[in-house]
Design a protein around this motif. Structure first.
Motif, PDB file in Angstrom:
ATOM      1  N   ASP A  81       0.806  -1.222   0.000  1.00  0.00           N
ATOM      2  CA  ASP A  81       0.000   0.000   0.000  1.00  0.00           C
ATOM      3  C   ASP A  81       0.839   1.273   0.000  1.00  0.00           C
ATOM      4  O   ASP A  81       0.305   2.373  -0.029  1.00  0.00           O
ATOM      5  CB  ASP A  81      -0.864   0.047   1.275  1.00  0.00           C
ATOM      6  CG  ASP A  81      -2.023  -0.928   1.202  1.00  0.00           C
ATOM      7  OD1 ASP A  81      -2.308  -1.412   0.095  1.00  0.00           O
ATOM      8  OD2 ASP A  81      -2.612  -1.202   2.262  1.00  0.00           O
ATOM      9  N   LEU A  82       2.123   1.093   0.140  1.00  0.00           N
ATOM     10  CA  LEU A  82       3.003   2.261   0.270  1.00  0.00           C
ATOM     11  C   LEU A  82       3.435   2.806  -1.086  1.00  0.00           C
ATOM     12  O   LEU A  82       3.797   2.040  -1.982  1.00  0.00           O
ATOM     13  CB  LEU A  82       4.252   1.839   1.055  1.00  0.00           C
ATOM     14  CG  LEU A  82       5.333   2.898   1.240  1.00  0.00           C
ATOM     15  CD1 LEU A  82       5.093   3.674   2.520  1.00  0.00           C
ATOM     16  CD2 LEU A  82       6.709   2.259   1.269  1.00  0.00           C
ATOM     17  N   LEU A  83       3.411   4.112  -1.220  1.00  0.00           N
ATOM     18  CA  LEU A  83       3.930   4.735  -2.440  1.00  0.00           C
ATOM     19  C   LEU A  83       4.738   5.967  -2.014  1.00  0.00           C
ATOM     20  O   LEU A  83       4.197   6.893  -1.413  1.00  0.00           O
ATOM     21  CB  LEU A  83       2.783   5.122  -3.366  1.00  0.00           C
ATOM     22  CG  LEU A  83       3.257   5.639  -4.743  1.00  0.00           C
ATOM     23  CD1 LEU A  83       2.478   4.945  -5.860  1.00  0.00           C
ATOM     24  CD2 LEU A  83       3.046   7.132  -4.854  1.00  0.00           C
ATOM     25  N   ILE A  84       6.054   5.916  -2.265  1.00  0.00           N
ATOM     26  CA  ILE A  84       6.916   7.026  -1.842  1.00  0.00           C
ATOM     27  C   ILE A  84       7.834   7.454  -2.992  1.00  0.00           C
ATOM     28  O   ILE A  84       8.152   6.657  -3.876  1.00  0.00           O
ATOM     29  CB  ILE A  84       7.787   6.673  -0.601  1.00  0.00           C
ATOM     30  CG1 ILE A  84       8.529   5.345  -0.799  1.00  0.00           C
ATOM     31  CG2 ILE A  84       6.968   6.680   0.674  1.00  0.00           C
ATOM     32  CD1 ILE A  84       9.544   5.017   0.289  1.00  0.00           C
ATOM     33  N   SER A  85       8.263   8.716  -2.904  1.00  0.00           N
ATOM     34  CA  SER A  85       9.223   9.228  -3.883  1.00  0.00           C
ATOM     35  C   SER A  85      10.433   9.782  -3.138  1.00  0.00           C
ATOM     36  O   SER A  85      10.525   9.646  -1.916  1.00  0.00           O
ATOM     37  CB  SER A  85       8.580  10.317  -4.745  1.00  0.00           C
ATOM     38  OG  SER A  85       8.323  11.465  -3.974  1.00  0.00           O
ATOM     39  N   GLN A  86      11.321  10.422  -3.886  1.00  0.00           N
ATOM     40  CA  GLN A  86      12.603  10.969  -3.438  1.00  0.00           C
ATOM     41  C   GLN A  86      13.621   9.826  -3.312  1.00  0.00           C
ATOM     42  O   GLN A  86      13.504   8.946  -2.456  1.00  0.00           O
ATOM     43  CB  GLN A  86      12.508  11.735  -2.105  1.00  0.00           C
ATOM     44  CG  GLN A  86      11.743  13.059  -2.210  1.00  0.00           C
ATOM     45  CD  GLN A  86      12.521  14.154  -2.944  1.00  0.00           C
ATOM     46  OE1 GLN A  86      13.686  13.983  -3.272  1.00  0.00           O
ATOM     47  NE2 GLN A  86      11.856  15.260  -3.208  1.00  0.00           N
ATOM     48  N   THR A  87      14.632   9.896  -4.160  1.00  0.00           N
ATOM     49  CA  THR A  87      15.644   8.841  -4.247  1.00  0.00           C
ATOM     50  C   THR A  87      16.170   8.425  -2.861  1.00  0.00           C
ATOM     51  O   THR A  87      16.175   7.243  -2.512  1.00  0.00           O
ATOM     52  CB  THR A  87      16.835   9.343  -5.106  1.00  0.00           C
ATOM     53  OG1 THR A  87      16.307   9.857  -6.323  1.00  0.00           O
ATOM     54  CG2 THR A  87      17.819   8.242  -5.379  1.00  0.00           C
ATOM     55  N   SER A  88      16.591   9.417  -2.079  1.00  0.00           N
ATOM     56  CA  SER A  88      17.223   9.080  -0.793  1.00  0.00           C
ATOM     57  C   SER A  88      16.213   8.477   0.177  1.00  0.00           C
ATOM     58  O   SER A  88      16.548   7.617   0.992  1.00  0.00           O
ATOM     59  CB  SER A  88      17.873  10.321  -0.186  1.00  0.00           C
ATOM     60  OG  SER A  88      16.932  11.352  -0.090  1.00  0.00           O
ATOM     61  N   ASN A  89      14.967   8.926   0.079  1.00  0.00           N
ATOM     62  CA  ASN A  89      13.912   8.411   0.949  1.00  0.00           C
ATOM     63  C   ASN A  89      13.591   6.954   0.611  1.00  0.00           C
ATOM     64  O   ASN A  89      13.397   6.109   1.495  1.00  0.00           O
ATOM     65  CB  ASN A  89      12.671   9.297   0.762  1.00  0.00           C
ATOM     66  CG  ASN A  89      11.578   9.023   1.740  1.00  0.00           C
ATOM     67  OD1 ASN A  89      11.831   8.851   2.921  1.00  0.00           O
ATOM     68  ND2 ASN A  89      10.354   8.972   1.255  1.00  0.00           N
ATOM     69  N   ILE A  90      13.583   6.655  -0.681  1.00  0.00           N
ATOM     70  CA  ILE A  90      13.327   5.279  -1.126  1.00  0.00           C
ATOM     71  C   ILE A  90      14.459   4.372  -0.643  1.00  0.00           C
ATOM     72  O   ILE A  90      14.229   3.266  -0.143  1.00  0.00           O
ATOM     73  CB  ILE A  90      13.188   5.227  -2.669  1.00  0.00           C
ATOM     74  CG1 ILE A  90      11.951   6.019  -3.109  1.00  0.00           C
ATOM     75  CG2 ILE A  90      13.113   3.784  -3.167  1.00  0.00           C
ATOM     76  CD1 ILE A  90      11.817   6.204  -4.621  1.00  0.00           C
ATOM     77  N   LEU A  91      15.689   4.872  -0.738  1.00  0.00           N
ATOM     78  CA  LEU A  91      16.832   4.059  -0.285  1.00  0.00           C
ATOM     79  C   LEU A  91      16.801   3.849   1.231  1.00  0.00           C
ATOM     80  O   LEU A  91      17.166   2.785   1.735  1.00  0.00           O
ATOM     81  CB  LEU A  91      18.146   4.719  -0.715  1.00  0.00           C
ATOM     82  CG  LEU A  91      18.412   4.678  -2.223  1.00  0.00           C
ATOM     83  CD1 LEU A  91      19.598   5.577  -2.589  1.00  0.00           C
ATOM     84  CD2 LEU A  91      18.666   3.246  -2.702  1.00  0.00           C
ATOM     85  N   LEU A  92      16.342   4.871   1.934  1.00  0.00           N
ATOM     86  CA  LEU A  92      16.212   4.769   3.395  1.00  0.00           C
ATOM     87  C   LEU A  92      15.220   3.661   3.756  1.00  0.00           C
ATOM     88  O   LEU A  92      15.395   2.926   4.719  1.00  0.00           O
ATOM     89  CB  LEU A  92      15.727   6.127   3.916  1.00  0.00           C
ATOM     90  CG  LEU A  92      15.747   6.414   5.401  1.00  0.00           C
ATOM     91  CD1 LEU A  92      17.174   6.518   5.904  1.00  0.00           C
ATOM     92  CD2 LEU A  92      15.019   7.739   5.683  1.00  0.00           C
ATOM     93  N   TYR A  93      14.163   3.553   2.963  1.00  0.00           N
ATOM     94  CA  TYR A  93      13.147   2.521   3.176  1.00  0.00           C
ATOM     95  C   TYR A  93      13.684   1.140   2.790  1.00  0.00           C
ATOM     96  O   TYR A  93      13.539   0.162   3.517  1.00  0.00           O
ATOM     97  CB  TYR A  93      11.905   2.871   2.336  1.00  0.00           C
ATOM     98  CG  TYR A  93      10.799   1.837   2.421  1.00  0.00           C
ATOM     99  CD1 TYR A  93       9.943   1.779   3.516  1.00  0.00           C
ATOM    100  CD2 TYR A  93      10.613   0.905   1.391  1.00  0.00           C
ATOM    101  CE1 TYR A  93       8.938   0.829   3.594  1.00  0.00           C
ATOM    102  CE2 TYR A  93       9.607  -0.042   1.458  1.00  0.00           C
ATOM    103  CZ  TYR A  93       8.768  -0.083   2.554  1.00  0.00           C
ATOM    104  OH  TYR A  93       7.776  -1.037   2.621  1.00  0.00           O
ATOM    105  N   LEU A  94      14.339   1.093   1.621  1.00  0.00           N
ATOM    106  CA  LEU A  94      14.785  -0.207   1.111  1.00  0.00           C
ATOM    107  C   LEU A  94      16.024  -0.750   1.848  1.00  0.00           C
ATOM    108  O   LEU A  94      16.147  -1.961   2.042  1.00  0.00           O
ATOM    109  CB  LEU A  94      15.149  -0.086  -0.375  1.00  0.00           C
ATOM    110  CG  LEU A  94      14.019   0.067  -1.381  1.00  0.00           C
ATOM    111  CD1 LEU A  94      14.592   0.210  -2.793  1.00  0.00           C
ATOM    112  CD2 LEU A  94      13.073  -1.143  -1.325  1.00  0.00           C
TER     113      LEU A  94
END
Ligand SMILES: N[C@@H](CCC(=O)N[C@@H](CS)C(=O)NCC(=O)O)C(=O)O
Length: 266
Positions: A81-94
């Motif tokens: 259900d999650l949808l996020i943007s911003q390269t660094s934010n996505i990497l922080l999540y992954l």
């Protein structure tokens, strides 16, 4: 169930990358993390009409959904259900989910250190890199800002690039980098992958300066890290695959007139 509780990103949900087709761009920082982890993921750049999903996100009528605000720009990650943007934010999540951040007790608050390094590499190789060919406006064509791009790129290549390379050389020299070629903790993290991609893009855009930097011997540790990432089995396979797109008119571009040397030579 409250709306807070109902947003789920289950472990078995697939990762979906929404990114423009036709060039690696900022999407590449995300792809490398997924590839290194050996994850199968959906990538809009890889299938016909995938671009429609990207365009839909940019639509001015897009208000997001019950759980997610609309993103401003891609790369965008969907996971359950999650949808996020911003390269660094996505990497922080992954990063922690893909095993690209140390988990052991010896490395307290590792995520923030890895993120610091990744953000610094993105400052250099995403933000400043983009401004080298678009110094006046993201909305104008390169051709409309060529003179300013020359001035900006010369400064980037001769001042900022060596400064960033020296910084990462110091990071690898430091104790916190641990054993081996890596930036932090003696193990590969997503910051190493971001730096690798930045260096690879810079080698494409600034051929003279990067060759001179390598030859100078001042940044040997940085280039050893580059080679070490390139030789990771999954990264090696990926780089040789069709999934790895060629550079074109994205973040990492080649313009002969912007290919400055590290120093002026008469
Ligand atoms: N800070 C953002 C920048 C995102 C970005 O600029 N994305 C580009 C594509 S690579 C874009 O579509 N930009 C549209 C715009 O800025 O108007 C990130 O790192 O993800």
């Amino acid at each position: 169930m409250s709306s807070q509780e109902s947003q789920v990103s289950p472990k078995d949900a697939s990762y979906e990358l929404l990114y423009w087709p036709g060039f690696p761009g900022r999407g590449e920082f995300i792809r490398l993390a997924l590839e290194e982890a050996g994850i199968t993921y959906m990538d809009t750049a890889q299938f016909k009409n995938g671009i429609d999903q990207v365009i839909a996100q940019y639509d001015e009528k897009n208000l997001g959904d019950d759980f997610n605000p609309p993103p401003f720009a891609c790369p965008i990650l969907r996971h359950g259900d999650l949808l996020i943007s911003q390269t660094s934010n996505i990497l922080l999540y992954l990063g922690p989910r893909l095993g690209l951040v140390p988990k052991d007790d010896k490395h307290h608050d590792a995520l923030y250190k890895v993120n610091m390094l990744a953000l610094t590499a993105l400052d250099a190789f995403s933000n400043e890199m983009h401004e080298s060919h678009h110094p006046i406006s993201v909305g104008l064509y390169y051709e409309d800002q060529k003179d300013e791009a020359k001035r900006r790129t010369k400064d980037f290549v001769q001042t900022r690039l060596p400064k960033f390379l020296s910084y990462f050389e110091r990071v690898i020299q430091g104790k916190a980098s641990g054993e081996g070629p890596w930036l932090y903790s003696g193990q590969l993290t997503y910051a190493d992958l971001v730096l690798f991609q930045g260096l690879n893009g810079a080698k494409h855009s600034f051929r003279k300066a990067m060759a001179a930097a390598e030859k100078s011997g001042k940044y040997n540790r940085v280039f050893e890290l580059y080679e070490a990432v390139k030789e990771r089995p999954k990264i090696k396979d990926y780089l040789a695959s069709k999934r790895r797109l060629n550079y074109a008119n994205g973040l990492f571009r080649y313009y002969e007139e912007l290919d400055f040397d590290l120093e002026d030579r008469d």
